[in-house]
Design a protein around this motif. Structure first.
Motif, short mmCIF file in Angstrom:
data_model
loop_
_atom_site.label_atom_id
_atom_site.label_comp_id
_atom_site.label_asym_id
_atom_site.label_seq_id
_atom_site.Cartn_x
_atom_site.Cartn_y
_atom_site.Cartn_z
N ALA A 12 24.95 -21.26 -21.22
CA ALA A 12 26.04 -22.01 -21.31
C ALA A 12 26.73 -22.39 -19.68
O ALA A 12 26.59 -21.20 -19.30
N HIS A 13 27.87 -22.87 -20.31
CA HIS A 13 28.16 -23.07 -18.79
C HIS A 13 29.63 -23.71 -19.00
O HIS A 13 30.41 -23.94 -20.02
N ALA A 22 39.28 -17.70 -22.35
CA ALA A 22 37.98 -19.32 -22.82
C ALA A 22 36.78 -19.16 -22.37
O ALA A 22 36.18 -19.03 -23.07
N ALA A 23 36.37 -18.32 -21.15
CA ALA A 23 34.81 -17.79 -20.79
C ALA A 23 35.24 -17.15 -22.19
O ALA A 23 33.42 -17.18 -22.69
N ALA A 24 35.26 -15.76 -22.25
CA ALA A 24 34.89 -15.09 -22.82
C ALA A 24 34.25 -15.12 -24.27
O ALA A 24 34.10 -15.12 -25.25
N GLN A 25 35.55 -16.47 -24.90
CA GLN A 25 35.70 -16.77 -26.72
C GLN A 25 34.51 -17.81 -26.04
O GLN A 25 33.17 -17.30 -27.16
N LEU A 26 33.67 -18.18 -24.93
CA LEU A 26 32.23 -19.36 -25.40
C LEU A 26 31.55 -18.45 -24.81
O LEU A 26 30.65 -18.17 -25.27
N VAL A 36 27.59 -20.34 -16.02
CA VAL A 36 27.62 -20.83 -15.27
C VAL A 36 28.63 -21.96 -14.60
O VAL A 36 28.45 -22.48 -16.09
N VAL A 37 28.96 -21.37 -13.75
CA VAL A 37 29.89 -23.15 -13.04
C VAL A 37 29.66 -23.64 -12.76
O VAL A 37 29.08 -23.67 -12.18
N VAL A 38 29.79 -25.46 -13.31
CA VAL A 38 29.51 -26.64 -12.02
C VAL A 38 29.94 -27.16 -12.15
O VAL A 38 31.40 -26.99 -12.72
N PRO A 47 25.14 -26.19 -10.57
CA PRO A 47 25.87 -24.95 -10.25
C PRO A 47 26.34 -24.50 -8.81
O PRO A 47 26.40 -24.74 -7.99
N VAL A 48 27.66 -24.35 -8.96
CA VAL A 48 28.91 -23.34 -8.31
C VAL A 48 29.20 -22.13 -7.89
O VAL A 48 29.56 -21.72 -7.07
#
Length: 149
Positions: A12-13, A22-26, A36-38, A47-48
């Motif tokens: 999941a990214h 939105a991140a919590a929903q993902l 992972v933030v990309v 990945p950053v």
């Protein structure tokens, strides 16, 4: 064994500009505790950073901040530790222990995201290895009985 052989490939990214809500929903949709933030500078998902459910709770919710106005990029861990898909499992374990991290994005030779490996993945791998090792004595006894008949 290569870490690329045991990592979770469906990672999941997200991008750094999405809100924490939105991140919590993902995370909820994918049943995971991290994203992972990309970034995609050249077609590869590089990945950053990483953001965890714990980050959201401790940094945002506990402080009474608004998760709809804060982005992943605002709180992500940007001193990201990654591991090459070709690295050995035991080297990865040592790296995680030394760096004090529970999750490592797994990258290819171009730095692109190919998966993630967690402490849970490694515990499962080691448990399987121990199970196989425990079968050595049983196999040895069986062979001795067969030979000495």
């Amino acid at each position: 064994m290569r870490i690329g052989d045991i990592c979770t490939a469906q990672t999941a990214h997200c991008k750094r500009d999405i809100t924490l809500q939105a991140a919590a929903q993902l995370m909820r949709a994918y049943h995971v505790g991290d994203l992972v933030v990309v970034e995609q500078p050249n077609g590869e998902q590089i990945p950053v950073g990483i953001v965890t459910d714990r980050d959201i709770v401790v940094i945002v919710i506990a402080e009474g901040l608004d998760p709809t106005s804060i982005t992943v990029g605002d709180i992500m861990t940007s001193e990201l530790v990654t591991v090459s898909e070709d690295e050995d499992v035991y080297e990865t374990i040592e790296n995680m222990r030394f760096k004090g991290v529970r999750r490592l994005p797994v990258v290819n030779q171009l730095g692109g995201l190919v998966g993630i490996v967690t402490v849970d993945d490694l515990v499962e791998f080691l448990a399987q290895e121990m199970t196989e090792l425990s079968r050595v004595s049983t196999r040895q006894q069986s062979q001795e009985k067969h030979i000495r008949r």
